[in-house]
Every structure is written in structure tokens, then in C-alpha cells.
Enzyme design. Structure first.
Site, PDB file in Angstrom:
ATOM      1  N   ARG A 109       0.811  -1.229   0.000  1.00  0.00           N
ATOM      2  CA  ARG A 109       0.000   0.000   0.000  1.00  0.00           C
ATOM      3  C   ARG A 109       0.838   1.270   0.000  1.00  0.00           C
ATOM      4  O   ARG A 109       0.352   2.349   0.335  1.00  0.00           O
ATOM      5  CB  ARG A 109      -0.984   0.011   1.172  1.00  0.00           C
ATOM      6  CG  ARG A 109      -2.015  -1.094   1.066  1.00  0.00           C
ATOM      7  CD  ARG A 109      -3.016  -1.031   2.202  1.00  0.00           C
ATOM      8  NE  ARG A 109      -4.021  -2.096   2.045  1.00  0.00           N
ATOM      9  CZ  ARG A 109      -4.872  -2.441   2.979  1.00  0.00           C
ATOM     10  NH1 ARG A 109      -4.858  -1.817   4.144  1.00  0.00           N
ATOM     11  NH2 ARG A 109      -5.746  -3.399   2.770  1.00  0.00           N
ATOM     12  N   LYS A 213       7.581  22.815 -15.548  1.00  0.00           N
ATOM     13  CA  LYS A 213       6.695  21.723 -15.152  1.00  0.00           C
ATOM     14  C   LYS A 213       6.380  21.789 -13.667  1.00  0.00           C
ATOM     15  O   LYS A 213       5.221  21.597 -13.261  1.00  0.00           O
ATOM     16  CB  LYS A 213       7.318  20.379 -15.513  1.00  0.00           C
ATOM     17  CG  LYS A 213       6.400  19.214 -15.144  1.00  0.00           C
ATOM     18  CD  LYS A 213       6.767  17.911 -15.795  1.00  0.00           C
ATOM     19  CE  LYS A 213       5.701  16.862 -15.512  1.00  0.00           C
ATOM     20  NZ  LYS A 213       5.980  15.564 -16.145  1.00  0.00           N
ATOM     21  N   GLU A 223      -4.183  17.255 -12.160  1.00  0.00           N
ATOM     22  CA  GLU A 223      -4.616  17.491 -13.537  1.00  0.00           C
ATOM     23  C   GLU A 223      -6.121  17.767 -13.645  1.00  0.00           C
ATOM     24  O   GLU A 223      -6.821  17.217 -14.483  1.00  0.00           O
ATOM     25  CB  GLU A 223      -4.231  16.296 -14.431  1.00  0.00           C
ATOM     26  CG  GLU A 223      -4.131  16.650 -15.906  1.00  0.00           C
ATOM     27  CD  GLU A 223      -3.536  15.528 -16.731  1.00  0.00           C
ATOM     28  OE1 GLU A 223      -2.533  15.779 -17.407  1.00  0.00           O
ATOM     29  OE2 GLU A 223      -4.070  14.394 -16.714  1.00  0.00           O
ATOM     30  N   ARG A 227      -2.770  21.895 -15.352  1.00  0.00           N
ATOM     31  CA  ARG A 227      -1.776  20.858 -15.617  1.00  0.00           C
ATOM     32  C   ARG A 227      -1.985  20.232 -16.994  1.00  0.00           C
ATOM     33  O   ARG A 227      -1.055  19.669 -17.578  1.00  0.00           O
ATOM     34  CB  ARG A 227      -1.805  19.777 -14.525  1.00  0.00           C
ATOM     35  CG  ARG A 227      -0.729  18.707 -14.741  1.00  0.00           C
ATOM     36  CD  ARG A 227      -0.523  17.832 -13.538  1.00  0.00           C
ATOM     37  NE  ARG A 227       0.458  16.788 -13.833  1.00  0.00           N
ATOM     38  CZ  ARG A 227       1.106  16.082 -12.922  1.00  0.00           C
ATOM     39  NH1 ARG A 227       0.884  16.296 -11.638  1.00  0.00           N
ATOM     40  NH2 ARG A 227       1.959  15.142 -13.264  1.00  0.00           N
ATOM     41  N   ASN A 231       0.011  18.557 -21.591  1.00  0.00           N
ATOM     42  CA  ASN A 231      -0.384  17.564 -22.588  1.00  0.00           C
ATOM     43  C   ASN A 231      -0.345  18.107 -24.014  1.00  0.00           C
ATOM     44  O   ASN A 231      -0.742  17.397 -24.950  1.00  0.00           O
ATOM     45  CB  ASN A 231      -1.792  17.042 -22.271  1.00  0.00           C
ATOM     46  CG  ASN A 231      -1.790  16.114 -21.073  1.00  0.00           C
ATOM     47  OD1 ASN A 231      -1.138  15.082 -21.065  1.00  0.00           O
ATOM     48  ND2 ASN A 231      -2.512  16.503 -20.041  1.00  0.00           N
ATOM     49  N   HIS A 234       0.390  15.785 -26.904  1.00  0.00           N
ATOM     50  CA  HIS A 234       0.293  14.417 -26.408  1.00  0.00           C
ATOM     51  C   HIS A 234      -0.972  13.673 -26.830  1.00  0.00           C
ATOM     52  O   HIS A 234      -0.959  12.444 -26.872  1.00  0.00           O
ATOM     53  CB  HIS A 234       0.407  14.405 -24.880  1.00  0.00           C
ATOM     54  CG  HIS A 234       1.804  14.574 -24.384  1.00  0.00           C
ATOM     55  ND1 HIS A 234       2.545  15.710 -24.623  1.00  0.00           N
ATOM     56  CD2 HIS A 234       2.610  13.745 -23.673  1.00  0.00           C
ATOM     57  CE1 HIS A 234       3.740  15.572 -24.070  1.00  0.00           C
ATOM     58  NE2 HIS A 234       3.804  14.393 -23.483  1.00  0.00           N
ATOM     59  N   HIS A 238       0.446  10.520 -28.304  1.00  0.00           N
ATOM     60  CA  HIS A 238       0.218   9.193 -27.742  1.00  0.00           C
ATOM     61  C   HIS A 238      -0.438   8.265 -28.761  1.00  0.00           C
ATOM     62  O   HIS A 238      -0.179   7.048 -28.771  1.00  0.00           O
ATOM     63  CB  HIS A 238      -0.648   9.274 -26.487  1.00  0.00           C
ATOM     64  CG  HIS A 238       0.108   9.635 -25.250  1.00  0.00           C
ATOM     65  ND1 HIS A 238      -0.491  10.193 -24.151  1.00  0.00           N
ATOM     66  CD2 HIS A 238       1.421   9.508 -24.938  1.00  0.00           C
ATOM     67  CE1 HIS A 238       0.419  10.396 -23.209  1.00  0.00           C
ATOM     68  NE2 HIS A 238       1.586   9.988 -23.664  1.00  0.00           N
ATOM     69  N   HIS A 259       9.165   8.061 -27.209  1.00  0.00           N
ATOM     70  CA  HIS A 259       8.067   8.926 -26.769  1.00  0.00           C
ATOM     71  C   HIS A 259       8.236  10.358 -27.277  1.00  0.00           C
ATOM     72  O   HIS A 259       7.278  10.976 -27.766  1.00  0.00           O
ATOM     73  CB  HIS A 259       7.983   8.917 -25.242  1.00  0.00           C
ATOM     74  CG  HIS A 259       7.003   9.892 -24.683  1.00  0.00           C
ATOM     75  ND1 HIS A 259       5.637   9.706 -24.765  1.00  0.00           N
ATOM     76  CD2 HIS A 259       7.191  11.087 -24.039  1.00  0.00           C
ATOM     77  CE1 HIS A 259       5.017  10.732 -24.203  1.00  0.00           C
ATOM     78  NE2 HIS A 259       5.932  11.569 -23.755  1.00  0.00           N
TER      79      HIS A 259
END
Length: 356
Positions: A109, A213, A223, A227, A231, A234, A238, A259
Site C-alpha cells: 500500500r 513543469k 490534472e 496541468r 499535454n 500528447h 500518444h 516517446h
């Protein structure tokens, strides 16, 4: 989330010893991939603060950012006697820091972890901001959690171990940070000689990029709003990355793409959408696109790939109710989150990418 320290290291051993000392721990594990095991672990192997640390090694590249690799890390932690008071140190690129951060966040955890990013991409992007996770069912970072590392230690000596393609991969994220920041930073990035890097200058530029950042992540850690600026490039990027991964699996391409290359290609599409929909200046679009064309080449796609790319974009985590959600720009530093585009507009952006 707990606060995260980002430290630019002048003396890696001293900095790491201090970071380790600030984390209560009974055991230390080092996570690396096959590449950083040989290139980077030797640079820290003799540090007294790591005496007795146990190593875990996973496969390199994003093809190993999988549930199987994650389970291997959990198994090695368990077999090595890790407890809730154990410390995991991730040393490697974004794949290692993402997967290692997720392993630490879920084992018992949650245990403390430290990131030592060794690629430019992981220094300016993956290791900062608390995003952890793995790829799943062919989709990038589909499973994960927000959880900050106790410390992120940046030492640009590791950049000298990189090949040129991995320098470029990280530089694409820096270019994105320039676009969402200000014209001075954007212009410096376009004028920097990325083919013959000045590493001393690059260290200062990395610090500036990380600061962009950090500022945004501090304002919006999970986000919910600004934030999403991070992206930019992206949503389309992506999709390019996932398409390349799918094609490599079925043998249509030899390798997945890095990436940062995917982000660079995504920037072309999303700057086009920005020019078309939110008034981004076309001269600055063409300057940025020319830089990307010169240094990153192009991933070959055809019109037949458009439906697959569109479908992949529908899985982006910024989407709401199945509507594809873009971050666009009205100008450099003029961020427009939560922007939408029609199928026809997205196809037009893909046409621009192919034709530019």
C-alpha cells in the site's frame, strides 16, 4: 500528495546520501533496466549510502512497461524481504521511473521511492510531477496513480551516456515546455545546436524546463485544470506512439518510436489545430514544424491509418464523455485547455502532418 523535492546535483553521491537519509528505511532496492544496469549503475555502485542495496532489473524500452514487469518488481521486493519501510530507488529513463513509481506506490500500500532519471526525457518529464503507471492493452499509461517521489535527483552527467536519438526524445518535451512558457525560452530551444550539444548549457536549460513543469504541477497536482497544459502534443502524440507499438507487434514496423519523437509529431498536428482554431501565429507554427522536420524526420502514416489514430485518441485520459480533448495554444504561452476538434479537423491536421 506529499511534496516532492527536485534537486540539481553537483555531487551525486552527497545529494543521494542526503535524500536517502531523509527517508526512513530498513532496506534499499535499486530498480534499473537492462541498459541502465550496464551504463548507469556502475556510476553509483560504490556509494556508501547504497551499501547492501539489492538490485532489481527489468527489460529496457517501453515494450516492457507492462503488468508482467510490474509483477516482477513486486515479486523481487517480496522475495528480498521488503516491508512498508523499504526504500526503492529508480535509476533509469521514463519507463523505469514510471513503472518503479507505480510499483512503490502499490507495494504494501505504498513505500517511499526516489527517482534518479538518466535520460533527458525522464529528467524534464517522466520523473517529475508524480505520475506513475504502466501501459495496458496497447494503450500508453493506461493504469497508474499520482504519487510523488520523495526526491528527484537530476545529474546531467548521465546525459553523456545517451545516444543522439534519446537526446532528441527528451528535447521534444523541452520544446513543448518552451511553447507553453514564453517566446524567449521557445526561441532559445529552436536556436540551440541539438546536433552538437553543449552539456553545460543544456544543464541550465534542463533546470529551466523542469521549473516550468514544477510550477504547473504545484498549481494543479492532479490534472484538474492548468496541468493539462503539459499535454500539448500528447493527444495526437500518444496515438502515434500507440500505433507504432501496435504495428511493431504485428510486424509492420521494425521498432516502436521513442516517446519524444511521438510528441514532436503530435506537436505538428496540434499546432496546426491551434493555428486553425485558436489563432496560433502561422509563422511560429512553421518555424517550430521546420525544426521538428529537420531533426525528427517523420513516422510514415497513410490515410488508412486515420481511423485507428482517431480511435486511439478517444482513449486519452483528458477526454470527457468520449469527446477528444486537446490542449491548444492561442500563442506562445497562451494556453487553451479543454479544446475539441471534429473528426474532419483531426483528419485535416493529419493531412498537414503528412504533407508538411
Amino acid at each position: 500528495m506529499s511534496p516532492q523535492k527536485v534537486i540539481i546535483a553537483d555531487n551525486l553521491e552527497q545529494t543521494l546520501a542526503q535524500a536517502v537519509g531523509e527517508c526512513e528505511h530498513d532496506r534499499i532496492f535499486l530498480l534499473a533496466d537492462n541498459t541502465t544496469q550496464h551504463l548507469c549503475l556502475p556510476l553509483v555502485a560504490g556509494f556508501s549510502c547504497l551499501k547492501g542495496a539489492q538490485s532489481i532489473v527489468i527489460g529496457a524500452t517501453d515494450t516492457h512497461k507492462t503488468l508482467e514487469s510490474l509483477a516482477h518488481v513486486w515479486e523481487e521486493l517480496g522475495n528480498g524481504g521488503a516491508t512498508r519501510h523499504t526504500l526503492l530507488i529508480n535509476i533509469g529513463g521514463g519507463m523505469v521511473t514510471d513503472l518503479g513509481g507505480f510499483a512503490a506506490s502499490t507495494f504494501k500500500r505504498g513505500i517511499n521511492y526516489i527517482n534518479i532519471p538518466t535520460t533527458l526525457l525522464s529528467m524534464v518529464d517522466a520523473s517529475v510531477g508524480g505520475k506513475t503507471g504502466i501501459n495496458f492493452r496497447g494503450l500508453k499509461n493506461e493504469i497508474g496513480v499520482f504519487n510523488n517521489a520523495a526526491s528527484v535527483i537530476l545529474d546531467t552527467q548521465f546525459l553523456r551516456t545517451l545516444d543522439h536519438e534519446n537526446i532528441l526524445s527528451g528535447y521534444a518535451e523541452m520544446l513543448k515546455h518552451g511553447l507553453i512558457s514564453n517566446e524567449q525560452m521557445w526561441a532559445e530551444l529552436l536556436n540551440y545546436d541539438v546536433e552538437e550539444p553543449d552539456f553545460e548549457l543544456l544543464q541550465r536549460m534542463v533546470a529551466d524546463s523542469v521549473a516550468v513543469k514544477q510550477r504547473i504541477v504545484t498549481e494543479d497536482p492532479t490534472e484538474q485544470g492548468i496541468r493539462k497544459a503539459l499535454n500539448l502534443g500528447h493527444t495526437a502524440g500518444h496515438a502515434f506512439e500507440s500505433l507504432a507499438l501496435k504495428q511493431s507487434v504485428i510486424g509492420k514496423m521494425q521498432f516502436p518510436i521513442l516517446h519524444g519523437y511521438a510528441v514532436a509529431y503530435g506537436l505538428i498536428c496540434e499546432l496546426y489545430l491551434s493555428a486553425m482554431k485558436t489563432g496560433f501565429p502561422t509563422d511560429k507554427m512553421h518555424q517550430t514544424v521546420s525544426f521538428i522536420k529537420e531533426h525528427y524526420g517523420k513516422m510514415t502514416i497513410t490515410c488508412d491509418d486515420y481511423p485507428t489514430l482517431l480511435e486511439l485518441m478517444t482513449h486519452d485520459k483528458k477526454n470527457t464523455a468520449g469527446i477528444i480533448n486537446f490542449t491548444l495554444l492561442g500563442g506562445i504561452g497562451d494556453i487553451r485547455i479543454n479544446q475539441t476538434a471534429t473528426k474532419e479537423e483531426i483528419y485535416e491536421a493529419l493531412d498537414f502532418y503528412r504533407e508538411c
